[in-house]
Design a protein around this motif. Sequence first.
Motif, PDB file in Angstrom:
ATOM      1  N   ARG A 119       0.841  -1.208   0.000  1.00  0.00           N
ATOM      2  CA  ARG A 119       0.000   0.000   0.000  1.00  0.00           C
ATOM      3  C   ARG A 119       0.872   1.252   0.000  1.00  0.00           C
ATOM      4  N   LEU A 120       1.923   1.228   0.814  1.00  0.00           N
ATOM      5  CA  LEU A 120       2.824   2.378   0.894  1.00  0.00           C
ATOM      6  C   LEU A 120       3.532   2.615  -0.436  1.00  0.00           C
ATOM      7  N   GLN A 121       3.955   1.517  -1.072  1.00  0.00           N
ATOM      8  CA  GLN A 121       4.634   1.638  -2.363  1.00  0.00           C
ATOM      9  C   GLN A 121       3.682   2.202  -3.421  1.00  0.00           C
ATOM     10  N   LYS A 122       2.444   1.714  -3.432  1.00  0.00           N
ATOM     11  CA  LYS A 122       1.443   2.223  -4.388  1.00  0.00           C
ATOM     12  C   LYS A 122       1.169   3.707  -4.132  1.00  0.00           C
ATOM     13  N   PHE A 123       1.131   4.090  -2.856  1.00  0.00           N
ATOM     14  CA  PHE A 123       0.891   5.484  -2.499  1.00  0.00           C
ATOM     15  C   PHE A 123       2.012   6.372  -3.029  1.00  0.00           C
ATOM     16  N   GLN A 173      -0.556   5.562  -7.096  1.00  0.00           N
ATOM     17  CA  GLN A 173      -1.485   4.577  -7.636  1.00  0.00           C
ATOM     18  C   GLN A 173      -2.464   4.050  -6.591  1.00  0.00           C
ATOM     19  N   LEU A 174      -2.475   4.647  -5.405  1.00  0.00           N
ATOM     20  CA  LEU A 174      -3.374   4.202  -4.347  1.00  0.00           C
ATOM     21  C   LEU A 174      -4.512   5.204  -4.215  1.00  0.00           C
ATOM     22  N   GLY A 175      -5.664   4.834  -4.776  1.00  0.00           N
ATOM     23  CA  GLY A 175      -6.784   5.761  -4.763  1.00  0.00           C
ATOM     24  C   GLY A 175      -7.822   5.478  -3.704  1.00  0.00           C
ATOM     25  N   CYS A 176      -7.657   4.369  -2.971  1.00  0.00           N
ATOM     26  CA  CYS A 176      -8.636   3.989  -1.947  1.00  0.00           C
ATOM     27  C   CYS A 176      -8.363   4.766  -0.661  1.00  0.00           C
TER      28      CYS A 176
END
Length: 425
Positions: A355-359, A363-366
Amino acid sequence: MMEGAPPDIKRRRISAADGSPRGIRCLTDLPSGILAHTASFLAEPSKALFAVALDGNSAASPNERSSAIVGNQSSILDFGEIEKKLAMKLKDDDIEKVLLCIDAVNEVKRLMLTNCVNITGVGLEPLRGSSIIEQIDLSLVGEHQRPNISPEPQILFDLVLPILDSIIEREGCSLMHLQFPSVWREEPSTASEFHAFIGRYNQMRGNRDEISCLECNQSLPFASEWIDDDLSDPDVYGAHSYTCYGCMKHYCYSCVVNGLEGTSIMGNCVTCKRDYCVDCIEMHVCGSCQIMNCHDCYEVECHNCNEKICSECVEEDNDCCKCEDCNAVFCSTCNVMAEARTCGQCDYRRCNYCRLQKFRQGQLGCSACIKGIAHLLVDESKRLYQEVKQLKVENKEQQGEIKELERENKELKLDIKELRSRNFE
């Protein structure tokens, strides 16, 4: 320019046994010695299959060529030594020809039908009445593999049991270990022929010379039979006890390794359903379900602490969790930080590290996932603040060093200037 090689060197013919030249049109035209040398690079089952392929039905009984190809056959015949795809294609007729070719009734002591899922068992007829065979593995799976096969194998106990009966009825029977197909053990019943055979086998073992645990010398078996006949427990019903699958030595389950309290000399693996002694296979307790399994049966370790976790626990989310992004598995203890869970908003299972990497990548929209890693962002901000603070301290120290070097450099220049002035004088 080099002269051409003589014709007899350029082109050679292989002579037949009588010394007359003969063209080689197929493998069967080759001398037995060449075939035997070629076969020496093959696994034992492959040698026999090679001989059968060359001689067809004539290899069903040993002849000069098949004997040369098979050579000094090992007493262990494991079809797991050949490619799985080939073993899965073998029929009863193939198995029968192999067993006849190597004179299995008088030569084979340990037989493993690994991956031979396409047989009914009638091909084991050449083993009828064997007095030397010690172990027969009918589970159809290799070591450290789950015995559950899908679709169910075709092997039938009503075809195999008469052959096994002929072995255990033989005077001087050497049989010490049987591993049955999982499908035979799934529905225990006193009315089944399989249950009746278990009784006959246990009676045969009871009539033989007494066997004791190699560690404590306690007479075996105790509290149960050699093959478990407890109908109330399908997990152990039909399982062979007190015998190591690897070395065939006998131990009880109470003896422990000297100096290692809690480490049993003999352990039963819940995954592959086999018993192993500590000299053959190291056993480990699953970090989630606390059940014993072979070291080689574990396919998963906790991403953080390397605690071993069995595949069933991973599949059932039993006190552990698997991230759908990086496929990392976390035990219950490490998952407190990793939080590899399914998000109630986006319905996606990620660990906090993903999640941290996506953020970071935008790329973390949730919003729920972002909220879940808020503490990590705060921790990272604190860590970065401390790193910047430390870098400032190091930068200040380096600036002081630079000033000191500049001072020394200035002094050196003055020294050089003074030396030059003296030389001119």
